[in-house]
Design an enzyme around this catalytic site. Structure first.
Site, PDB file in Angstrom:
ATOM      1  CE  LYS A 163      -4.221  -0.830   2.466  1.00 48.22           C
ATOM      2  NZ  LYS A 163      -4.844  -0.680   3.792  1.00 48.22           N
ATOM      3  N   GLY A 209       8.200  -4.043  -8.438  1.00 50.69           N
ATOM      4  CA  GLY A 209       8.972  -3.413  -9.504  1.00 50.69           C
ATOM      5  C   GLY A 209      10.379  -3.968  -9.577  1.00 50.69           C
ATOM      6  N   GLY A 263      17.485  -5.022  21.830  1.00 45.92           N
ATOM      7  CA  GLY A 263      17.934  -3.826  21.111  1.00 45.92           C
ATOM      8  C   GLY A 263      17.336  -2.581  21.749  1.00 45.92           C
ATOM      9  CB  SER A 279      13.827  -3.111  18.356  1.00 45.60           C
ATOM     10  OG  SER A 279      14.187  -3.302  19.711  1.00 45.60           O
ATOM     11  N   GLY A 285      17.720  -3.132  14.547  1.00 50.22           N
ATOM     12  CA  GLY A 285      18.059  -2.407  13.323  1.00 50.22           C
ATOM     13  C   GLY A 285      17.241  -2.899  12.138  1.00 50.22           C
ATOM     14  CB  ALA A 312       9.752   9.238   7.479  1.00 51.86           C
ATOM     15  CG  HIS A 361       7.071  33.612  30.554  1.00 50.40           C
ATOM     16  ND1 HIS A 361       7.862  32.640  31.136  1.00 50.40           N
ATOM     17  CD2 HIS A 361       6.301  34.120  31.547  1.00 50.40           C
ATOM     18  CE1 HIS A 361       7.581  32.574  32.435  1.00 50.40           C
ATOM     19  NE2 HIS A 361       6.640  33.463  32.706  1.00 50.40           N
TER      20      HIS A 361
HETATM   21  P1  NAI Z   1      18.984   0.997  15.964  1.00 48.97           P
HETATM   22  O1  NAI Z   1      20.151   0.731  15.109  1.00 48.97           O
HETATM   23  O2  NAI Z   1      18.615   2.373  16.339  1.00 48.97           O
HETATM   24  O3  NAI Z   1      19.150   0.198  17.345  1.00 48.97           O
HETATM   25  C1  NAI Z   1      19.366  -1.188  17.387  1.00 48.97           C
HETATM   26  C2  NAI Z   1      20.039  -1.535  18.702  1.00 48.97           C
HETATM   27  O4  NAI Z   1      20.060  -2.926  18.816  1.00 48.97           O
HETATM   28  C3  NAI Z   1      21.461  -1.035  18.789  1.00 48.97           C
HETATM   29  O5  NAI Z   1      21.623  -0.304  19.975  1.00 48.97           O
HETATM   30  C4  NAI Z   1      22.269  -2.322  18.788  1.00 48.97           C
HETATM   31  O6  NAI Z   1      23.425  -2.238  19.577  1.00 48.97           O
HETATM   32  C5  NAI Z   1      21.291  -3.317  19.385  1.00 48.97           C
HETATM   33  N1  NAI Z   1      21.550  -4.700  19.028  1.00 48.97           N
HETATM   34  C6  NAI Z   1      21.842  -5.193  17.803  1.00 48.97           C
HETATM   35  N2  NAI Z   1      21.960  -6.544  17.868  1.00 48.97           N
HETATM   36  C7  NAI Z   1      21.715  -6.903  19.150  1.00 48.97           C
HETATM   37  C8  NAI Z   1      21.666  -8.136  19.854  1.00 48.97           C
HETATM   38  N3  NAI Z   1      21.893  -9.301  19.224  1.00 48.97           N
HETATM   39  N4  NAI Z   1      21.392  -8.132  21.183  1.00 48.97           N
HETATM   40  C9  NAI Z   1      21.157  -6.958  21.824  1.00 48.97           C
HETATM   41  N5  NAI Z   1      21.197  -5.759  21.203  1.00 48.97           N
HETATM   42  C10 NAI Z   1      21.449  -5.731  19.889  1.00 48.97           C
HETATM   43  O7  NAI Z   1      17.766   0.225  15.261  1.00 48.97           O
HETATM   44  P2  NAI Z   1      16.216   0.242  15.565  1.00 48.97           P
HETATM   45  O8  NAI Z   1      15.916   0.787  16.909  1.00 48.97           O
HETATM   46  O9  NAI Z   1      15.772  -1.136  15.248  1.00 48.97           O
HETATM   47  O10 NAI Z   1      15.688   1.234  14.482  1.00 48.97           O
HETATM   48  C11 NAI Z   1      15.911   0.981  13.089  1.00 48.97           C
HETATM   49  C12 NAI Z   1      16.093   2.261  12.351  1.00 48.97           C
HETATM   50  O11 NAI Z   1      14.898   3.005  12.345  1.00 48.97           O
HETATM   51  C13 NAI Z   1      17.170   3.125  12.977  1.00 48.97           C
HETATM   52  O12 NAI Z   1      17.950   3.710  11.980  1.00 48.97           O
HETATM   53  C14 NAI Z   1      16.390   4.159  13.710  1.00 48.97           C
HETATM   54  O13 NAI Z   1      17.090   5.351  13.858  1.00 48.97           O
HETATM   55  C15 NAI Z   1      15.162   4.303  12.840  1.00 48.97           C
HETATM   56  N6  NAI Z   1      14.029   4.710  13.658  1.00 48.97           N
HETATM   57  C16 NAI Z   1      13.957   5.960  14.107  1.00 48.97           C
HETATM   58  C17 NAI Z   1      12.914   6.340  14.907  1.00 48.97           C
HETATM   59  C18 NAI Z   1      12.844   7.695  15.377  1.00 48.97           C
HETATM   60  O14 NAI Z   1      13.695   8.498  15.060  1.00 48.97           O
HETATM   61  N7  NAI Z   1      11.810   8.036  16.158  1.00 48.97           N
HETATM   62  C19 NAI Z   1      11.869   5.429  15.323  1.00 48.97           C
HETATM   63  C20 NAI Z   1      12.074   4.146  14.824  1.00 48.97           C
HETATM   64  C21 NAI Z   1      13.117   3.819  14.030  1.00 48.97           C
END
Ligand code: NAI
Length: 471
Positions: free
Chosen positions: A42, A119, A184, A269, A271, A320, A449
């Site tokens: 979608k 695609g 994560g 979570s 990455g 995004a 303020h």
């Molecule tokens: P992330 O890369 O931010 O965090 C993943 C965490 O998992 C890291 O701290 C890493 O050290 C840990 N990790 C990896 N393998 C592991 C293991 N086997 N055991 C324990 N810890 C482990 O990735 P995340 O949170 O999944 O997000 C994915 C992407 O989406 C990122 O680039 C993030 O910045 C983006 N995102 C941003 C958001 C926001 O800005 N609000 C919200 C959601 C996602």
């Protein structure tokens, strides 16, 4: 398969209808280009259907629950709030569906052609769209690859959608789990930890690195850590997860030095990885790097003339709004306009856990590691009148400046916020960092303020050497 003009030749064919893809299409169409978007599911992609939007909607549910639970402090007797998760799911879906309809209408209104199917870039500007029943070939003067990303998984944790989940499955759960282990502690992990804790689940976070939210400023991480622990979230950092043993209704996750936790659900979570399976036919000529990302230059051009890429499929921050910026850059490039590459070190970051996190530019640690002498000021929200009124005083604003030759605070390098509604307050910090402004310049601005955003103004003013409330 939907096609409205009968012509299969376009100025731009975009593969992927997520934020990067639809931004490319909308911006291109508003510049007068003929545009087609190929999307297998979608329009709206991960962000709208399985990511940012539904996640933030649930975090808002968590916030409402918290507010009602704390109403007594304001003299409002509302009793103990009770969560009906099916109603929350329904509301979330309504928000998503409304935005989806709006997006589809907007695209139609701009004359963008939508093709539902997978695609594949064949070469020579040709794209094959494999739909459920038929295939069609499109030709684009330019092709934009914006196929996005999918959650990474880890060995030993097969995603089954009930006990082991990724963000894809979490956001359509029918009931909140009573206990959950989150593997994560990055942006997604912290948002889910905060959300489920507020919704009443017992939450354990298992993070391999020494801290939560690696990449954020240490002072910001400390506030999130404190808040999580205060709310009973068990945070284990620097731990390796070794596996799990399902027990019928849940599972026991083993980690660290012989430790374990038994939970109803595990959320991965760890990455996201780029999604390029089937995207490129043999001989397309587009180069994929060793981590699976489509390789681009700073103008989003791939190795093939006329083929561009944007969003999570390239190795840039997976946000995004970065996808939006890259899509705009692509269209300007196609139009032959002068383009300024995205400065990835200065994009805004917003994390919607409680307390919220928002930042732009270098953290104090990153600046020092780069050998820059810094002047730093912090203003805790405890001293902010609106924060007191709202009843949310956990958090701070921190501004990192380059130290001038005379020792005063020079160019603003980073602005870091944690606390109430900071995701809505980052704008001024973003402007300051990207304008390479100094505190003297920014301190001229009048802050209304009482507002939460006064904390940013106070911090910057204090950096001039003279403050009002902050010394
Ligand atoms: P992330 O890369 O931010 O965090 C993943 C965490 O998992 C890291 O701290 C890493 O050290 C840990 N990790 C990896 N393998 C592991 C293991 N086997 N055991 C324990 N810890 C482990 O990735 P995340 O949170 O999944 O997000 C994915 C992407 O989406 C990122 O680039 C993030 O910045 C983006 N995102 C941003 C958001 C926001 O800005 N609000 C919200 C959601 C996602």
């Amino acid at each position: 398969m939907v096609t409205t003009t009968g012509s299969n030749e376009f100025d731009v064919v975009v593969i992927g209808g997520g934020p990067a893809g639809y931004a490319t299409a909308l911006y291109g169409a508003s510049a007068g280009l003929s545009v087609a978007v190929v999307e297998r599911e979608k329009m709206g992609g991960t962000c709208l259907h399985r990511g940012c939007i539904p996640a933030k909607e649930f975090l808002e549910t968590a916030s409402v629950l918290r507010t009602v639970a704390g109403a007594k402090e304001f003299g409002v007797e509302a009793g103990q709030p009770v969560l009906d998760f099916s109603v929350s799911q329904g509301r979330k879906q309504k928000v998503v569906d409304t935005l989806y309809k709006g997006l589809v209408g907007l695209m139609k209104g701009r004359g963008i052609e939508s093709f539902i199917g997978s695609g594949q870039l064949l070469g020579g500007g040709r794209v094959r769209v494999a739909g459920a029943e038929e295939s069609v070939e499109l030709t684009g003067r330019h092709v934009v690859l914006a196929s996005g990303s999918v959650p990474r998984t880890i060995p030993g944790f097969d995603v089954d959608g009930t006990v082991v989940l990724t963000s894809d499955e979490v956001l359509s759960l029918e009931k909140e789990p009573a206990s959950v282990a989150i593997i994560g502690g990055g942006a997604i992990g912290c948002e889910f930890a905060s959300m489920f804790s507020d919704l009443g689940s017992q939450v354990t976070v298992l993070e391999a690195l020494p801290t939560l939210l690696t990449g954020c400023d240490d002072d910001v991480v400390a506030v999130v850590n404190r808040s999580f622990r205060k709310r009973g979230i068990a945070v284990h950092t620097g731990v390796t997860v070794s596996g799990h043993s399902p027990n019928g209704s849940g599972t026991t996750v083993s980690f660290g030095d012989g430790e374990s936790v038994t939970v109803d659900a595990v959320i991965l979570s760890v990455g996201r990885r780029p999604l390029t399976e089937g995207l490129l036919a043999d001989g397309s000529g587009v180069v994929i790097d060793e981590r699976g990302f489509v390789q681009v230059d700073e103008h989003m051009r791939t190795s093939v003339e006329g083929v561009w890429a944007a969003g999570d499929v390239v190795n840039t921050p997976q946000l995004a709004h970065v996808g939006f910026a890259e899509g705009i850059l692509v269209i300007k490039g196609i139009l032959g306009e002068p383009t300024i590459p995205v400065e990835y070190g200065r994009v805004p970051w917003c994390i919607y856990c409680h307390p919220e996190v928002a930042f732009v530019g270098m953290s104090e640690g990153q600046a020092r590691a780069a050998g820059i002498d810094v002047v730093v000021k912090k203003d805790p929200f405890g001293g902010n009148s609106r924060a007191r009124i709202v009843g949310e005083t956990d958090g701070l604003v921190k501004v990192v400046c380059e130290k001038s030759a005379d020792g005063s605070a020079g160019r603003i390098l980073g602005v870091h916020m944690v606390g109430p509604w900071v995701t809505e307050q980052l704008g001024q910090g973003y402007m300051a960092v990207n304008w390479e402004a100094t505190p003297d310049e920014i301190a001229q601005f009048i802050q209304p303020h009482p507002t939460l955003s006064e904390s940013f103004g106070e911090t910057v003013m204090a950096l001039t050497g003279r403050g009002l409330h902050l010394g």
